[in-house]
Design a protein around this motif. Structure first.
Motif, PDB file in Angstrom:
ATOM      1  N   CYS A  23      -5.534  -9.258  35.490  1.00 17.96           N
ATOM      2  CA  CYS A  23      -4.328  -8.835  34.751  1.00 17.96           C
ATOM      3  C   CYS A  23      -3.461 -10.045  34.415  1.00 17.96           C
ATOM      4  CB  CYS A  23      -3.519  -7.834  35.581  1.00 17.96           C
ATOM      5  SG  CYS A  23      -4.257  -6.227  35.754  1.00 17.96           S
ATOM      6  N   PHE A  24      -3.203 -10.866  35.438  1.00 16.03           N
ATOM      7  CA  PHE A  24      -2.365 -12.055  35.219  1.00 16.03           C
ATOM      8  C   PHE A  24      -3.033 -13.029  34.251  1.00 16.03           C
ATOM      9  CE2 PHE A  24      -0.583 -10.741  39.381  1.00 16.03           C
ATOM     10  CZ  PHE A  24       0.756 -10.673  39.009  1.00 16.03           C
ATOM     11  N   VAL A  25      -4.339 -13.201  34.397  1.00 12.74           N
ATOM     12  CA  VAL A  25      -5.074 -14.114  33.519  1.00 12.74           C
ATOM     13  C   VAL A  25      -5.041 -13.630  32.078  1.00 12.74           C
ATOM     14  CG1 VAL A  25      -7.386 -14.976  32.948  1.00 12.74           C
ATOM     15  CG2 VAL A  25      -6.570 -15.073  35.299  1.00 12.74           C
ATOM     16  N   ALA A  26      -5.186 -12.317  31.868  1.00 10.57           N
ATOM     17  CA  ALA A  26      -5.158 -11.758  30.511  1.00 10.57           C
ATOM     18  C   ALA A  26      -3.829 -12.071  29.828  1.00 10.57           C
ATOM     19  CB  ALA A  26      -5.389 -10.249  30.556  1.00 10.57           C
ATOM     20  N   VAL A  27      -2.729 -11.886  30.569  1.00  9.07           N
ATOM     21  CA  VAL A  27      -1.401 -12.187  30.018  1.00  9.07           C
ATOM     22  C   VAL A  27      -1.275 -13.678  29.711  1.00  9.07           C
ATOM     23  CG1 VAL A  27       1.080 -12.216  30.518  1.00  9.07           C
ATOM     24  CG2 VAL A  27      -0.307 -10.235  31.180  1.00  9.07           C
ATOM     25  N   PHE A  28      -1.746 -14.497  30.639  1.00  7.80           N
ATOM     26  CA  PHE A  28      -1.677 -15.955  30.476  1.00  7.80           C
ATOM     27  C   PHE A  28      -2.497 -16.414  29.273  1.00  7.80           C
ATOM     28  CE2 PHE A  28      -3.180 -20.264  31.287  1.00  7.80           C
ATOM     29  CZ  PHE A  28      -2.000 -20.928  31.604  1.00  7.80           C
ATOM     30  N   GLU A  29      -3.701 -15.853  29.122  1.00  5.38           N
ATOM     31  CA  GLU A  29      -4.579 -16.264  28.023  1.00  5.38           C
ATOM     32  C   GLU A  29      -4.035 -15.823  26.672  1.00  5.38           C
ATOM     33  OE1 GLU A  29      -8.909 -16.572  30.300  1.00  5.38           O
ATOM     34  OE2 GLU A  29      -8.435 -14.771  29.148  1.00  5.38           O
ATOM     35  N   ILE A  30      -3.451 -14.640  26.618  1.00  5.11           N
ATOM     36  CA  ILE A  30      -2.842 -14.163  25.361  1.00  5.11           C
ATOM     37  C   ILE A  30      -1.700 -15.089  24.961  1.00  5.11           C
ATOM     38  CG2 ILE A  30      -1.475 -12.319  24.312  1.00  5.11           C
ATOM     39  CD1 ILE A  30      -3.196 -10.347  25.997  1.00  5.11           C
ATOM     40  N   ALA A  31      -0.872 -15.454  25.946  1.00  6.28           N
ATOM     41  CA  ALA A  31       0.234 -16.385  25.680  1.00  6.28           C
ATOM     42  C   ALA A  31      -0.300 -17.758  25.290  1.00  6.28           C
ATOM     43  CB  ALA A  31       1.134 -16.492  26.906  1.00  6.28           C
ATOM     44  N   GLY A  32      -1.358 -18.187  25.974  1.00  8.94           N
ATOM     45  CA  GLY A  32      -1.944 -19.493  25.685  1.00  8.94           C
ATOM     46  C   GLY A  32      -2.544 -19.580  24.303  1.00  8.94           C
ATOM     47  N   LEU A  33      -3.147 -18.482  23.847  1.00  5.76           N
ATOM     48  CA  LEU A  33      -3.758 -18.476  22.514  1.00  5.76           C
ATOM     49  C   LEU A  33      -2.720 -18.632  21.402  1.00  5.76           C
ATOM     50  CD1 LEU A  33      -6.505 -15.728  22.904  1.00  5.76           C
ATOM     51  CD2 LEU A  33      -6.867 -18.161  22.482  1.00  5.76           C
TER      52      LEU A  33
END
Length: 239
Positions: free
Chosen positions: A51-61
């Motif tokens: 869950c945390f990684v998904a949020v981080f990756e969306i922000a990172g993209l």
């Protein structure tokens, strides 16, 4: 409405079936089964990490945008591979290392795989339910099959390889940092190349390179389980 509920139930089944299969497959490798409470804790910890990684990756993209080689490499190796491998490891670091249940080198490898399966389970669910238009049953099955032999298997294998080197490091205080680095590096590099192949290549290479990576990891993971089983009586765990 009923047809949509049927499809969503089907999505959930297709999303979780590969996870259950690989969990059963890996558990058969442990002669001394781990406590169910710890297994569930690590599995759901892996889901939470996803869950945390998904949020981080969306922000990172949103930050890493562009189609230059540099941006593509940053996305594949850092934003995806490094972050995901570290997140799966962190779950084991938090829940397993302080626990007295960690009493054999092979436990490290198994718990890394469990964390990866939890991570992949949430990832599967998000991917199935994120589509704007519902999949047909046939398309959902094909997608689940692709995930079964692809991303889900990849997650367990990269974590398994990393777990193997962590287990070796617990038996060798002198080479601990080096072994950690080697395991983490291999996991990131092969995960990164897998991502790069499936997102940037087409045709024969889009499928052959990921297949080669999966085979290499599968062979290495099998070797790792065999080797760690032999270490159980001579290695003193000290995380």
């Amino acid at each position: 409405m009923i047809s949509y509920l049927y499809l969503y139930l089907l999505y959930l089944i297709f999303a979780l079936t590969p996870i259950l299969f690989w969990m059963f497959f890996y558990f058969k490798k442990d002669l001394h089964p781990e406590p169910k409470r710890m297994i569930l804790k690590v599995f759901f910890g892996g889901m939470l990490a996803a869950c945390f990684v998904a949020v981080f990756e969306i922000a990172g993209l949103k930050i890493i945008t562009g189609k230059s080689l540099l941006f593509v490499l940053l996305e594949s190796f850092l934003l995806v591979a490094l972050v995901e491998e570290f997140a799966k490891y962190l779950v084991v670091k938090i829940y397993v290392f302080p626990s007295p249940e960690l009493d054999e080198p092979i436990d490290v490898m198994l718990y890394m795989v469990i964390s990866a399966l939890g991570f992949a389970a949430l990832e599967n669910i998000l991917l199935f339910f994120a589509v704007e238009h519902p999949y047909t049953a046939g398309v959902a099955f094909s997608f689940a099959l692709l995930r079964f032999f692809g991303a889900v298997f990849l997650h367990t294998l990269t974590s398994g390889v990393f777990g193997f080197f962590i287990a070796l490091s617990l038996c060798s205080a002198k080479n601990k940092k080096m072994l950690y680095f080697i395991g983490f590096f291999i996991a990131i590099i092969l995960h990164g190349f897998y991502n790069l192949a499936i997102t940037e290549l087409t045709g024969f290479w889009q499928y052959s390179i990921p297949a080669i990576i999966i085979i290499i990891l599968a062979v290495f993971t099998t070797y790792g389980f065999i080797k760690l089983k032999k270490l159980k009586s001579i290695c003193k765990i000290s995380a």
